[in-house]
Write a protein that holds these residues in place. Structure first.
Motif, PDB file in Angstrom:
ATOM      1  N   LEU A 127       2.675   8.511   5.827  1.00 55.00           N
ATOM      2  CA  LEU A 127       2.425   7.084   5.952  1.00 55.00           C
ATOM      3  C   LEU A 127       0.925   6.856   6.062  1.00 55.00           C
ATOM      4  CD1 LEU A 127       3.970   4.331   6.311  1.00 55.00           C
ATOM      5  CD2 LEU A 127       3.613   4.640   8.772  1.00 55.00           C
ATOM      6  N   GLU A 128       0.408   5.886   5.304  1.00 53.49           N
ATOM      7  CA  GLU A 128      -1.012   5.575   5.376  1.00 53.49           C
ATOM      8  C   GLU A 128      -1.228   4.129   4.957  1.00 53.49           C
ATOM      9  OE1 GLU A 128      -3.149   6.982   1.389  1.00 53.49           O
ATOM     10  OE2 GLU A 128      -2.022   8.625   2.348  1.00 53.49           O
TER      11      GLU A 128
ATOM     12  N   SER B  70      -4.858  -5.943   2.173  1.00 54.90           N
ATOM     13  CA  SER B  70      -5.033  -4.489   2.136  1.00 54.90           C
ATOM     14  C   SER B  70      -6.455  -4.131   1.743  1.00 54.90           C
ATOM     15  CB  SER B  70      -4.071  -3.853   1.132  1.00 54.90           C
ATOM     16  OG  SER B  70      -2.734  -3.917   1.583  1.00 54.90           O
ATOM     17  N   THR B  71      -7.022  -3.143   2.428  1.00 52.66           N
ATOM     18  CA  THR B  71      -8.253  -2.507   1.986  1.00 52.66           C
ATOM     19  C   THR B  71      -7.959  -1.102   1.474  1.00 52.66           C
ATOM     20  OG1 THR B  71      -8.724  -1.776   4.257  1.00 52.66           O
ATOM     21  CG2 THR B  71      -9.707  -3.855   3.533  1.00 52.66           C
ATOM     22  N   LEU B  72      -6.792  -0.581   1.816  1.00 50.15           N
ATOM     23  CA  LEU B  72      -6.241   0.653   1.255  1.00 50.15           C
ATOM     24  C   LEU B  72      -4.734   0.447   1.196  1.00 50.15           C
ATOM     25  CD1 LEU B  72      -6.831   3.683   0.404  1.00 50.15           C
ATOM     26  CD2 LEU B  72      -6.187   4.289   2.737  1.00 50.15           C
ATOM     27  N   PRO B  73      -4.086   0.674   0.043  1.00 49.45           N
ATOM     28  CA  PRO B  73      -2.661   0.371  -0.072  1.00 49.45           C
ATOM     29  C   PRO B  73      -1.820   1.060   0.999  1.00 49.45           C
ATOM     30  CG  PRO B  73      -3.582   0.810  -2.239  1.00 49.45           C
ATOM     31  CD  PRO B  73      -4.655   1.155  -1.234  1.00 49.45           C
ATOM     32  N   TYR B  74      -0.765   0.359   1.405  1.00 49.27           N
ATOM     33  CA  TYR B  74       0.238   0.909   2.310  1.00 49.27           C
ATOM     34  C   TYR B  74       1.100   1.864   1.489  1.00 49.27           C
ATOM     35  CZ  TYR B  74       4.150   0.771   5.708  1.00 49.27           C
ATOM     36  OH  TYR B  74       5.144   1.075   6.612  1.00 49.27           O
ATOM     37  N   LYS B  75       1.142   3.120   1.897  1.00 48.69           N
ATOM     38  CA  LYS B  75       1.842   4.136   1.116  1.00 48.69           C
ATOM     39  C   LYS B  75       2.791   4.909   2.023  1.00 48.69           C
ATOM     40  CE  LYS B  75       0.905   7.980  -2.089  1.00 48.69           C
ATOM     41  NZ  LYS B  75      -0.180   8.778  -2.722  1.00 48.69           N
ATOM     42  N   ARG B  76       4.046   4.959   1.606  1.00 51.47           N
ATOM     43  CA  ARG B  76       5.088   5.590   2.413  1.00 51.47           C
ATOM     44  C   ARG B  76       5.849   6.594   1.537  1.00 51.47           C
ATOM     45  NH1 ARG B  76       8.052   3.150   6.964  1.00 51.47           N
ATOM     46  NH2 ARG B  76       9.917   4.403   7.383  1.00 51.47           N
ATOM     47  N   SER B  77       5.855   7.851   1.932  1.00 54.73           N
ATOM     48  CA  SER B  77       6.638   8.869   1.230  1.00 54.73           C
ATOM     49  C   SER B  77       7.764   9.347   2.145  1.00 54.73           C
ATOM     50  CB  SER B  77       5.762  10.051   0.807  1.00 54.73           C
ATOM     51  OG  SER B  77       5.092  10.627   1.906  1.00 54.73           O
TER      52      SER B  77
ATOM     53  N   LEU C  45       3.528  -8.998  -1.360  1.00 60.39           N
ATOM     54  CA  LEU C  45       3.329  -7.559  -1.501  1.00 60.39           C
ATOM     55  C   LEU C  45       3.549  -7.230  -2.970  1.00 60.39           C
ATOM     56  CD1 LEU C  45       5.633  -6.220   1.386  1.00 60.39           C
ATOM     57  CD2 LEU C  45       3.176  -6.700   1.531  1.00 60.39           C
ATOM     58  N   THR C  46       2.657  -6.498  -3.571  1.00 61.21           N
ATOM     59  CA  THR C  46       2.898  -5.967  -4.916  1.00 61.21           C
ATOM     60  C   THR C  46       2.868  -4.455  -4.814  1.00 61.21           C
ATOM     61  OG1 THR C  46       0.527  -6.087  -5.428  1.00 61.21           O
ATOM     62  CG2 THR C  46       1.902  -7.941  -6.105  1.00 61.21           C
ATOM     63  N   GLY C  47       3.795  -3.814  -5.504  1.00 66.98           N
ATOM     64  CA  GLY C  47       3.862  -2.378  -5.321  1.00 66.98           C
ATOM     65  C   GLY C  47       4.641  -1.655  -6.387  1.00 66.98           C
ATOM     66  N   ASN C  48       4.855  -0.375  -6.110  1.00 66.45           N
ATOM     67  CA  ASN C  48       5.537   0.507  -7.035  1.00 66.45           C
ATOM     68  C   ASN C  48       6.442   1.454  -6.254  1.00 66.45           C
ATOM     69  OD1 ASN C  48       5.287   3.506  -8.448  1.00 66.45           O
ATOM     70  ND2 ASN C  48       5.665   1.880  -9.933  1.00 66.45           N
ATOM     71  N   TYR C  49       7.618   1.667  -6.803  1.00 67.66           N
ATOM     72  CA  TYR C  49       8.571   2.634  -6.266  1.00 67.66           C
ATOM     73  C   TYR C  49       8.700   3.757  -7.282  1.00 67.66           C
ATOM     74  CZ  TYR C  49      13.163   4.669  -5.122  1.00 67.66           C
ATOM     75  OH  TYR C  49      14.195   5.530  -4.834  1.00 67.66           O
ATOM     76  N   LYS C  50       8.482   4.979  -6.830  1.00 66.84           N
ATOM     77  CA  LYS C  50       8.575   6.139  -7.715  1.00 66.84           C
ATOM     78  C   LYS C  50       9.405   7.197  -7.007  1.00 66.84           C
ATOM     79  CE  LYS C  50       4.968   6.719 -10.139  1.00 66.84           C
ATOM     80  NZ  LYS C  50       3.601   7.029 -10.603  1.00 66.84           N
TER      81      LYS C  50
END
Length: 329
Positions: free
Chosen positions: A191-192, A211-218, A265-270
């Motif tokens: 998480l970041e 956001s200044t750095l995207p919210y990223k969750r693995s 929120l705009t994002g991507n799911y991979k």
């Protein structure tokens, strides 16, 4: 509340049917892009889960940010002045204990400290939540810094100077967690994210977050019915654009969580998905772009998710800010 066995049986049958249909083509390679409606729906469920508060998702962090923007807030409780300025290990107490220095919703503050050189606070929070349908446990560490006109300050208010901005960062190597609901078992792997919140004081104090750095969750999600098992390794990336939350406790739903009133929120799911049906195993990849609109429903805890992957129009769902569950199309 007992789970309805008929409902579970129907869900199992549907899950098996979809799993067989995605695995029946022997001419497909071992890893193939899955463009099906089912894959899009499953992606939507994962995105909604990553936003939900009780899963330790994004809205939990937005609520923490709102709390911190008012110098600790009601959920974090006011910090005692004698305890500022040095690292402090908090006592281990029950989450239900009302100790004013370390209790917080669903958990407690484990550690907090202030670095006068960088002007950043660091806080570590441990939480857990459970009921008949859902359970979750997670640890988060944040760094945050107050400033006024670009000049850092230790507290929200220093003499007559009130901060107009808070910089908020998730400490990526200090986060862990898992949750389970009637559909999926979820384990957080990473998480970041970094945001800036601009504070607007007034009768209805608000904060506008970008956001200044995207919210990223693995994470890894696992769903199993009988001999059918689906394991999904996924990465969800989201960027916040002008997300507005009210800081006032009276404006929160259930008196606990922030409810964004506007912004996207705009994002991507991979994801890479492995489905096992008996002795047969097939792998699929899924890649979907999505948008969350917080302005579509400001009277409940729902939000709207538009996710691509099925024709030009994509699919639309409702999601719950609190429970992280899909409401329907």
């Amino acid at each position: 509340m007992k789970r309805n066995p008929v409902f579970l049986a129907i869900m199992a049958a549907i899950f098996v049917a979809f799993s067989f249909s995605s695995c029946k083509d022997d001419n497909l390679s071992s890893t193939t892009d899955d463009t099906s409606v089912q894959a899009t729906t499953e992606a939507a469920e994962s995105v909604i889960g990553a936003v939900g508060s009780d899963n330790g998702g994004l809205n939990d962090q937005l609520t923490d940010l709102a709390d911190l923007s008012i110098n600790g807030g009601a959920s974090f409780s006011s910090f005692s002045g004698s305890k500022f300025g040095f690292e402090e290990e908090m006592p281990s107490i029950s989450a239900n204990n009302s100790n004013s220095n370390n209790s917080t919703r669903h958990g407690l503050i484990r550690r907090r400290s202030y670095d006068s050189t960088s002007q950043y606070w660091t806080v570590t929070v441990v939480r857990n939540y459970s009921n008949i349908l859902r359970s979750a446990a997670w640890t988060r560490q944040y760094k945050y810094r107050y400033s006024r006109n670009g000049v850092g300050q230790q507290f929200l208010r220093v003499n007559s100077t009130i901060a107009d901005k808070i910089e908020f960062e998730i400490v990526s190597d200090s986060c862990s967690g898992s949750f389970k609901n009637p559909v999926v078992s979820h384990k957080l792997l990473g998480l970041e994210g970094k945001v800036e919140g601009v504070i607007t004081l007034g009768t209805d104090t608000t904060m506008t977050i970008n956001s200044t750095l995207p919210y990223k969750r693995s994470a890894t999600d696992t769903v199993a019915f009988g001999q059918v098992k689906r394991v999904t390794d996924q990465v969800i990336t989201m960027s916040l654009k002008d997300v507005v939350v009210r800081v006032n406790m009276s404006r929160r739903f259930r008196g606990m969580y922030s409810r964004p009133t506007s912004g996207t929120l705009t994002g991507n799911y991979k994801a890479d998905r492995v489905v096992t049906v008996g002795d047969s195993t097939r792998s699929r990849s899924v890649n979907r772009d999505f948008t969350v609109d917080f302005s579509s429903d400001t009277t409940s805890d729902n939000f709207t998710l538009d996710i691509g992957g099925f024709g030009a129009q994509g699919l639309r769902f409702k999601g719950g800010l609190e429970d992280g569950m899909k409401r329907g199309n």
